[in-house]
Design a protein around this motif. Structure first.
Motif, PDB file in Angstrom:
ATOM      1  N   GLY A   1       0.818  -1.209   0.000  1.00 42.77           N
ATOM      2  CA  GLY A   1       0.000   0.000   0.000  1.00 42.77           C
ATOM      3  C   GLY A   1       0.852   1.260   0.000  1.00 42.77           C
ATOM      4  O   GLY A   1       2.078   1.221   0.155  1.00 42.77           O
ATOM      5  N   ARG A   2       0.210   2.384  -0.194  1.00 42.93           N
ATOM      6  CA  ARG A   2       0.887   3.679  -0.192  1.00 42.93           C
ATOM      7  C   ARG A   2       1.569   3.895   1.154  1.00 42.93           C
ATOM      8  O   ARG A   2       0.997   3.613   2.211  1.00 42.93           O
ATOM      9  CB  ARG A   2      -0.134   4.781  -0.453  1.00 42.93           C
ATOM     10  CG  ARG A   2       0.453   6.184  -0.596  1.00 42.93           C
ATOM     11  CD  ARG A   2      -0.628   7.143  -1.076  1.00 42.93           C
ATOM     12  NE  ARG A   2      -0.170   8.521  -1.110  1.00 42.93           N
ATOM     13  CZ  ARG A   2      -0.917   9.546  -1.538  1.00 42.93           C
ATOM     14  NH1 ARG A   2      -2.156   9.317  -1.964  1.00 42.93           N
ATOM     15  NH2 ARG A   2      -0.446  10.782  -1.545  1.00 42.93           N
ATOM     16  N   ALA A   3       2.794   4.362   1.110  1.00 42.16           N
ATOM     17  CA  ALA A   3       3.561   4.570   2.340  1.00 42.16           C
ATOM     18  C   ALA A   3       2.839   5.543   3.266  1.00 42.16           C
ATOM     19  O   ALA A   3       2.191   6.500   2.819  1.00 42.16           O
ATOM     20  CB  ALA A   3       4.951   5.103   2.000  1.00 42.16           C
ATOM     21  N   ARG A   4       2.960   5.266   4.561  1.00 39.08           N
ATOM     22  CA  ARG A   4       2.356   6.137   5.569  1.00 39.08           C
ATOM     23  C   ARG A   4       3.433   6.636   6.525  1.00 39.08           C
ATOM     24  O   ARG A   4       4.399   5.924   6.810  1.00 39.08           O
ATOM     25  CB  ARG A   4       1.269   5.393   6.350  1.00 39.08           C
ATOM     26  CG  ARG A   4       0.000   5.130   5.565  1.00 39.08           C
ATOM     27  CD  ARG A   4      -1.035   4.423   6.417  1.00 39.08           C
ATOM     28  NE  ARG A   4      -2.310   4.272   5.704  1.00 39.08           N
ATOM     29  CZ  ARG A   4      -3.379   3.697   6.223  1.00 39.08           C
ATOM     30  NH1 ARG A   4      -3.341   3.211   7.447  1.00 39.08           N
ATOM     31  NH2 ARG A   4      -4.491   3.619   5.516  1.00 39.08           N
ATOM     32  N   TRP A   5       3.203   7.834   7.034  1.00 35.88           N
ATOM     33  CA  TRP A   5       4.174   8.450   7.946  1.00 35.88           C
ATOM     34  C   TRP A   5       3.481   8.991   9.189  1.00 35.88           C
ATOM     35  O   TRP A   5       2.341   9.435   9.136  1.00 35.88           O
ATOM     36  CB  TRP A   5       4.874   9.638   7.279  1.00 35.88           C
ATOM     37  CG  TRP A   5       5.644   9.331   6.046  1.00 35.88           C
ATOM     38  CD1 TRP A   5       6.169   8.123   5.657  1.00 35.88           C
ATOM     39  CD2 TRP A   5       5.983  10.258   5.003  1.00 35.88           C
ATOM     40  NE1 TRP A   5       6.811   8.244   4.463  1.00 35.88           N
ATOM     41  CE2 TRP A   5       6.718   9.540   4.035  1.00 35.88           C
ATOM     42  CE3 TRP A   5       5.758  11.617   4.810  1.00 35.88           C
ATOM     43  CZ2 TRP A   5       7.215  10.154   2.878  1.00 35.88           C
ATOM     44  CZ3 TRP A   5       6.243  12.232   3.675  1.00 35.88           C
ATOM     45  CH2 TRP A   5       6.970  11.498   2.720  1.00 35.88           C
ATOM     46  N   HIS A   6       4.204   8.924  10.300  1.00 38.66           N
ATOM     47  CA  HIS A   6       3.847   9.704  11.478  1.00 38.66           C
ATOM     48  C   HIS A   6       4.469  11.087  11.287  1.00 38.66           C
ATOM     49  O   HIS A   6       5.687  11.215  11.165  1.00 38.66           O
ATOM     50  CB  HIS A   6       4.392   9.065  12.753  1.00 38.66           C
ATOM     51  CG  HIS A   6       3.725   7.778  13.125  1.00 38.66           C
ATOM     52  ND1 HIS A   6       2.391   7.721  13.503  1.00 38.66           N
ATOM     53  CD2 HIS A   6       4.184   6.500  13.184  1.00 38.66           C
ATOM     54  CE1 HIS A   6       2.069   6.475  13.777  1.00 38.66           C
ATOM     55  NE2 HIS A   6       3.128   5.708  13.583  1.00 38.66           N
ATOM     56  N   VAL A   7       3.643  12.105  11.223  1.00 38.83           N
ATOM     57  CA  VAL A   7       4.108  13.475  10.999  1.00 38.83           C
ATOM     58  C   VAL A   7       3.840  14.285  12.259  1.00 38.83           C
ATOM     59  O   VAL A   7       2.680  14.508  12.624  1.00 38.83           O
ATOM     60  CB  VAL A   7       3.404  14.105   9.784  1.00 38.83           C
ATOM     61  CG1 VAL A   7       3.828  15.565   9.611  1.00 38.83           C
ATOM     62  CG2 VAL A   7       3.712  13.309   8.523  1.00 38.83           C
ATOM     63  N   ASP A   8       4.914  14.681  12.932  1.00 39.16           N
ATOM     64  CA  ASP A   8       4.797  15.463  14.159  1.00 39.16           C
ATOM     65  C   ASP A   8       5.226  16.899  13.899  1.00 39.16           C
ATOM     66  O   ASP A   8       6.361  17.150  13.462  1.00 39.16           O
ATOM     67  CB  ASP A   8       5.671  14.872  15.270  1.00 39.16           C
ATOM     68  CG  ASP A   8       5.063  13.618  15.867  1.00 39.16           C
ATOM     69  OD1 ASP A   8       4.077  13.750  16.608  1.00 39.16           O
ATOM     70  OD2 ASP A   8       5.575  12.522  15.587  1.00 39.16           O
ATOM     71  N   LEU A   9       4.331  17.824  14.127  1.00 40.09           N
ATOM     72  CA  LEU A   9       4.675  19.235  14.148  1.00 40.09           C
ATOM     73  C   LEU A   9       5.166  19.525  15.563  1.00 40.09           C
ATOM     74  O   LEU A   9       4.383  19.757  16.483  1.00 40.09           O
ATOM     75  CB  LEU A   9       3.456  20.086  13.789  1.00 40.09           C
ATOM     76  CG  LEU A   9       3.618  21.603  13.842  1.00 40.09           C
ATOM     77  CD1 LEU A   9       4.742  22.077  12.939  1.00 40.09           C
ATOM     78  CD2 LEU A   9       2.306  22.298  13.478  1.00 40.09           C
ATOM     79  N   VAL A  10       6.473  19.473  15.741  1.00 40.68           N
ATOM     80  CA  VAL A  10       7.060  19.577  17.076  1.00 40.68           C
ATOM     81  C   VAL A  10       6.887  20.977  17.649  1.00 40.68           C
ATOM     82  O   VAL A  10       6.633  21.157  18.841  1.00 40.68           O
ATOM     83  CB  VAL A  10       8.566  19.211  17.017  1.00 40.68           C
ATOM     84  CG1 VAL A  10       9.217  19.357  18.376  1.00 40.68           C
ATOM     85  CG2 VAL A  10       8.728  17.781  16.508  1.00 40.68           C
TER      86      VAL A  10
ATOM     87  N   GLY B   1       3.380  30.669  16.940  1.00 38.70           N
ATOM     88  CA  GLY B   1       2.001  31.147  16.973  1.00 38.70           C
ATOM     89  C   GLY B   1       0.955  30.066  17.075  1.00 38.70           C
ATOM     90  O   GLY B   1      -0.238  30.345  16.924  1.00 38.70           O
ATOM     91  N   GLY B   2       1.354  28.815  17.340  1.00 41.92           N
ATOM     92  CA  GLY B   2       0.378  27.741  17.443  1.00 41.92           C
ATOM     93  C   GLY B   2       0.927  26.551  18.212  1.00 41.92           C
ATOM     94  O   GLY B   2       2.124  26.465  18.500  1.00 41.92           O
ATOM     95  N   PRO B   3       0.072  25.572  18.547  1.00 42.50           N
ATOM     96  CA  PRO B   3       0.486  24.409  19.321  1.00 42.50           C
ATOM     97  C   PRO B   3       1.076  23.305  18.448  1.00 42.50           C
ATOM     98  O   PRO B   3       0.919  23.323  17.224  1.00 42.50           O
ATOM     99  CB  PRO B   3      -0.831  23.946  19.951  1.00 42.50           C
ATOM    100  CG  PRO B   3      -1.857  24.293  18.910  1.00 42.50           C
ATOM    101  CD  PRO B   3      -1.384  25.591  18.297  1.00 42.50           C
ATOM    102  N   PRO B   4       1.741  22.333  19.053  1.00 36.74           N
ATOM    103  CA  PRO B   4       2.204  21.154  18.308  1.00 36.74           C
ATOM    104  C   PRO B   4       1.022  20.280  17.911  1.00 36.74           C
ATOM    105  O   PRO B   4      -0.087  20.446  18.420  1.00 36.74           O
ATOM    106  CB  PRO B   4       3.132  20.453  19.304  1.00 36.74           C
ATOM    107  CG  PRO B   4       2.620  20.867  20.642  1.00 36.74           C
ATOM    108  CD  PRO B   4       2.120  22.273  20.475  1.00 36.74           C
TER     109      PRO B   4
END
Length: 256
Positions: A205-214, A218-221
């Motif tokens: 299947g299409r690759a999946r990633w865990h994407v963390d906005l650390v 002006g905004g939260p993670p």
């Protein structure tokens, strides 16, 4: 003690945000991912133009490092398309990148040219010169070590020249999280591989990633489970939205 009405507080926050997003980044707006679930969580509705953004792999594993590279390539491609086939400079110090892989994430060979550098210092110098030139949609640099002064210089160069600065942070040979130290970057991202969806027929299947906005200015993670970009630099949500608010400080724990 002074008190403020909710409307006054909102105006004050907006004023502070305007000051923080000074230079051309404030005037040129942002480039969205094209996903409401992502853009809606970003303070500017997308990635600020004429600003510094950082990304790193979740671990030293080759799969995670490849995922982080493709994530940065897709972002660079989106900046390129926003400028109408704008050009991208990629400064690197290691072995050459796999061009078909970058093209698969939307960054085709006609949009990017490479600067082979001897070390981090030369790559940083190439990035700064290219950013101040102002004729590029984005400037990418692969860096292992960088100090606070150099980070600030890249941010200022991006503001002065009007190009996006994308810093791909490599893991140190002796270990250590590349995003552990503070940074003046407007956004900081950590990318790791996730299991692909099980298909009802033989195949992958299409690759999946865990994407963390650390961190973002002006905004939260935040954290998402996303599918890897296609040839048009478009990431996707898996079937059945799986994005969620940062669970119990996940981004902070990863940073620690």
């Amino acid at each position: 003690m002074m008190t403020f009405s909710p409307s006054s507080l909102a105006e004050l926050r907006a004023a502070v945000r305007t000051i923080e997003q000074n230079g051309r980044a404030d005037g040129r707006g942002a480039v969205p991912f094209g996903l409401d679930a992502v853009d809606g969580r970003l303070a500017g509705g997308g990635l600020a133009m004429a600003a510094l953004h950082e990304a790193a792999a979740a671990s030293e594993a080759p799969g995670d490092m490849a995922a982080a590279t493709l994530f940065v390539a897709a972002i660079a491609a989106r900046f390129s398309r926003n400028e109408g086939d704008g050009q991208v400079l990629w400064a690197l110090t290691g072995p050459g990148l796999f061009a078909p892989g970058l093209a698969g994430a939307g960054l085709t060979g006609d949009r990017v040219f490479f600067a082979a550098c001897r070390d981090d210092a030369e790559a940083l110098a190439a990035m700064e010169d290219a950013l101040r030139h102002g004729g590029l949609a984005a400037v990418v640099g692969e860096i292992s070590r960088i100090d606070q002064a150099s980070l600030r210089r890249l941010q200022l160069a991006a503001e002065d020249g009007g190009s996006a600065a994308l810093l791909l942070r490599r893991w140190h040979r002796r270990g250590g999280d590349p995003l552990a130290a503070p940074s003046s970057a407007v956004t900081r991202w950590r990318i790791g591989c996730a299991p692909s969806a099980v298909l009802p027929y033989p195949g992958i299947g299409r690759a999946r990633w865990h994407v963390d906005l650390v961190r973002q200015r002006g905004g939260p993670p935040f954290h998402w489970l996303l599918e890897a970009p296609d040839g048009e630099a478009r990431l996707a949500l898996p079937a059945g939205p799986r994005d969620r608010a940062d669970p119990a400080g996940r981004a902070d724990r990863l940073a620690a």
